[in-house]
Scaffold this motif. Structure first.
Motif, PDB file in Angstrom:
ATOM      1  N   ASN A  14       8.544  -4.677  -2.889  1.00 17.01           N
ATOM      2  CA  ASN A  14       8.930  -3.265  -2.776  1.00 17.01           C
ATOM      3  C   ASN A  14       8.292  -2.429  -3.881  1.00 17.01           C
ATOM      4  O   ASN A  14       7.841  -1.303  -3.646  1.00 17.01           O
ATOM      5  CB  ASN A  14      10.458  -3.111  -2.796  1.00 17.01           C
ATOM      6  CG  ASN A  14      11.100  -3.510  -1.487  1.00 17.01           C
ATOM      7  OD1 ASN A  14      10.455  -3.473  -0.437  1.00 17.01           O
ATOM      8  ND2 ASN A  14      12.369  -3.886  -1.533  1.00 17.01           N
ATOM      9  N   GLU A  15       8.259  -2.989  -5.100  1.00 19.95           N
ATOM     10  CA  GLU A  15       7.614  -2.278  -6.206  1.00 19.95           C
ATOM     11  C   GLU A  15       6.122  -2.104  -5.939  1.00 19.95           C
ATOM     12  O   GLU A  15       5.553  -1.040  -6.195  1.00 19.95           O
ATOM     13  CB  GLU A  15       7.834  -3.037  -7.515  1.00 19.95           C
ATOM     14  CG  GLU A  15       9.262  -2.985  -8.028  1.00 19.95           C
ATOM     15  CD  GLU A  15       9.484  -3.867  -9.256  1.00 19.95           C
ATOM     16  OE1 GLU A  15       8.507  -4.432  -9.785  1.00 19.95           O
ATOM     17  OE2 GLU A  15      10.645  -3.987  -9.670  1.00 19.95           O
ATOM     18  N   LYS A  16       5.476  -3.141  -5.414  1.00 23.07           N
ATOM     19  CA  LYS A  16       4.045  -3.040  -5.094  1.00 23.07           C
ATOM     20  C   LYS A  16       3.816  -2.004  -4.000  1.00 23.07           C
ATOM     21  O   LYS A  16       2.849  -1.217  -4.058  1.00 23.07           O
ATOM     22  CB  LYS A  16       3.512  -4.400  -4.649  1.00 23.07           C
ATOM     23  CG  LYS A  16       3.381  -5.392  -5.782  1.00 23.07           C
ATOM     24  CD  LYS A  16       2.820  -6.718  -5.297  1.00 23.07           C
ATOM     25  CE  LYS A  16       2.728  -7.708  -6.455  1.00 23.07           C
ATOM     26  NZ  LYS A  16       2.211  -9.019  -5.997  1.00 23.07           N
ATOM     27  N   ILE A  17       4.696  -1.992  -2.992  1.00 18.98           N
ATOM     28  CA  ILE A  17       4.573  -1.009  -1.911  1.00 18.98           C
ATOM     29  C   ILE A  17       4.708   0.404  -2.465  1.00 18.98           C
ATOM     30  O   ILE A  17       3.933   1.312  -2.109  1.00 18.98           O
ATOM     31  CB  ILE A  17       5.623  -1.276  -0.805  1.00 18.98           C
ATOM     32  CG1 ILE A  17       5.264  -2.549  -0.038  1.00 18.98           C
ATOM     33  CG2 ILE A  17       5.756  -0.087   0.143  1.00 18.98           C
ATOM     34  CD1 ILE A  17       6.337  -3.037   0.912  1.00 18.98           C
ATOM     35  N   GLY A  66       4.038   1.361  -5.468  1.00 15.99           N
ATOM     36  CA  GLY A  66       2.809   1.643  -6.215  1.00 15.99           C
ATOM     37  C   GLY A  66       1.666   2.006  -5.279  1.00 15.99           C
ATOM     38  O   GLY A  66       0.903   2.952  -5.535  1.00 15.99           O
ATOM     39  N   LEU A  67       1.537   1.259  -4.172  1.00 18.82           N
ATOM     40  CA  LEU A  67       0.486   1.548  -3.202  1.00 18.82           C
ATOM     41  C   LEU A  67       0.701   2.910  -2.532  1.00 18.82           C
ATOM     42  O   LEU A  67      -0.263   3.645  -2.277  1.00 18.82           O
ATOM     43  CB  LEU A  67       0.414   0.437  -2.144  1.00 18.82           C
ATOM     44  CG  LEU A  67      -0.103  -0.911  -2.637  1.00 18.82           C
ATOM     45  CD1 LEU A  67       0.053  -1.963  -1.549  1.00 18.82           C
ATOM     46  CD2 LEU A  67      -1.551  -0.814  -3.093  1.00 18.82           C
ATOM     47  N   GLU A  68       1.961   3.245  -2.257  1.00 20.04           N
ATOM     48  CA  GLU A  68       2.243   4.557  -1.662  1.00 20.04           C
ATOM     49  C   GLU A  68       1.843   5.676  -2.618  1.00 20.04           C
ATOM     50  O   GLU A  68       1.305   6.709  -2.191  1.00 20.04           O
ATOM     51  CB  GLU A  68       3.727   4.662  -1.292  1.00 20.04           C
ATOM     52  CG  GLU A  68       4.106   3.820  -0.074  1.00 20.04           C
ATOM     53  CD  GLU A  68       5.605   3.790   0.198  1.00 20.04           C
ATOM     54  OE1 GLU A  68       6.405   4.168  -0.694  1.00 20.04           O
ATOM     55  OE2 GLU A  68       5.973   3.379   1.309  1.00 20.04           O
ATOM     56  N   LYS A  69       2.077   5.482  -3.913  1.00 16.67           N
ATOM     57  CA  LYS A  69       1.668   6.488  -4.901  1.00 16.67           C
ATOM     58  C   LYS A  69       0.152   6.601  -4.935  1.00 16.67           C
ATOM     59  O   LYS A  69      -0.406   7.703  -4.990  1.00 16.67           O
ATOM     60  CB  LYS A  69       2.201   6.125  -6.289  1.00 16.67           C
ATOM     61  CG  LYS A  69       3.686   6.331  -6.436  1.00 16.67           C
ATOM     62  CD  LYS A  69       4.154   5.920  -7.823  1.00 16.67           C
ATOM     63  CE  LYS A  69       5.671   6.046  -7.952  1.00 16.67           C
ATOM     64  NZ  LYS A  69       6.144   5.573  -9.263  1.00 16.67           N
ATOM     65  N   ASP A  70      -0.517   5.425  -4.906  1.00 17.09           N
ATOM     66  CA  ASP A  70      -1.988   5.435  -4.903  1.00 17.09           C
ATOM     67  C   ASP A  70      -2.517   6.159  -3.671  1.00 17.09           C
ATOM     68  O   ASP A  70      -3.482   6.937  -3.751  1.00 17.09           O
ATOM     69  CB  ASP A  70      -2.542   4.005  -4.955  1.00 17.09           C
ATOM     70  CG  ASP A  70      -2.288   3.314  -6.286  1.00 17.09           C
ATOM     71  OD1 ASP A  70      -1.953   4.020  -7.266  1.00 17.09           O
ATOM     72  OD2 ASP A  70      -2.418   2.070  -6.348  1.00 17.09           O
ATOM     73  N   ILE A  71      -1.894   5.888  -2.497  1.00 16.18           N
ATOM     74  CA  ILE A  71      -2.319   6.543  -1.259  1.00 16.18           C
ATOM     75  C   ILE A  71      -2.126   8.049  -1.365  1.00 16.18           C
ATOM     76  O   ILE A  71      -3.007   8.845  -0.972  1.00 16.18           O
ATOM     77  CB  ILE A  71      -1.557   5.964  -0.046  1.00 16.18           C
ATOM     78  CG1 ILE A  71      -2.020   4.535   0.229  1.00 16.18           C
ATOM     79  CG2 ILE A  71      -1.725   6.841   1.190  1.00 16.18           C
ATOM     80  CD1 ILE A  71      -1.192   3.798   1.261  1.00 16.18           C
ATOM     81  N   ALA A  72      -0.977   8.448  -1.913  1.00 19.79           N
ATOM     82  CA  ALA A  72      -0.713   9.884  -2.066  1.00 19.79           C
ATOM     83  C   ALA A  72      -1.751  10.521  -2.981  1.00 19.79           C
ATOM     84  O   ALA A  72      -2.256  11.630  -2.705  1.00 19.79           O
ATOM     85  CB  ALA A  72       0.701  10.100  -2.606  1.00 19.79           C
TER      86      ALA A  72
END
Length: 101
Positions: free
Chosen positions: A76-79, A81-87
């Motif tokens: 969940n933490e990685k997800i 982080g990835l969502e922030k990167d995508i944003a």
């Protein structure tokens, strides 16, 4: 010997036989009780062993569950982080597209 002596001897013999019979019966009952106690002891030991095995299985499942929960939290933490990167990438892409216009 007179009749009284013979009657007393017969009574003593009958009482002796009754006493021996009673002792044999009593001994048989004691052995029966010992056997029942031994069987119950074995059953209790088996139940105790089964309980220990079940406790070990429960602990294993609990440990597995805890490990899975930790892994889910990490994912969940990685997800996130990835969502922030995508944003951030979407924002950069939007800015780049606006700059190209």
């Amino acid at each position: 010997m007179n009749k009284l002596s013979i009657v007393l001897i017969v009574i003593v013999i009958i009482l002796g036989i009754a006493l021996v019979g009673g002792l044999i019966y009593y001994n048989g009952q004691i052995e029966n009780y010992k056997s029942q106690i031994s069987e119950q002891k074995n059953r209790l030991e088996n139940m105790g062993n089964q309980m220990l095995e079940q406790e070990a299985q429960i602990k294993t499942l609990s440990d597995s569950n805890s490990s899975s929960t930790e892994e889910i939290n990490m994912l969940n933490e990685k997800i996130e982080g990835l969502e922030k990167d995508i944003a951030e990438l979407e924002e950069k892409l939007r800015v780049a597209e606006e700059a190209n216009e």
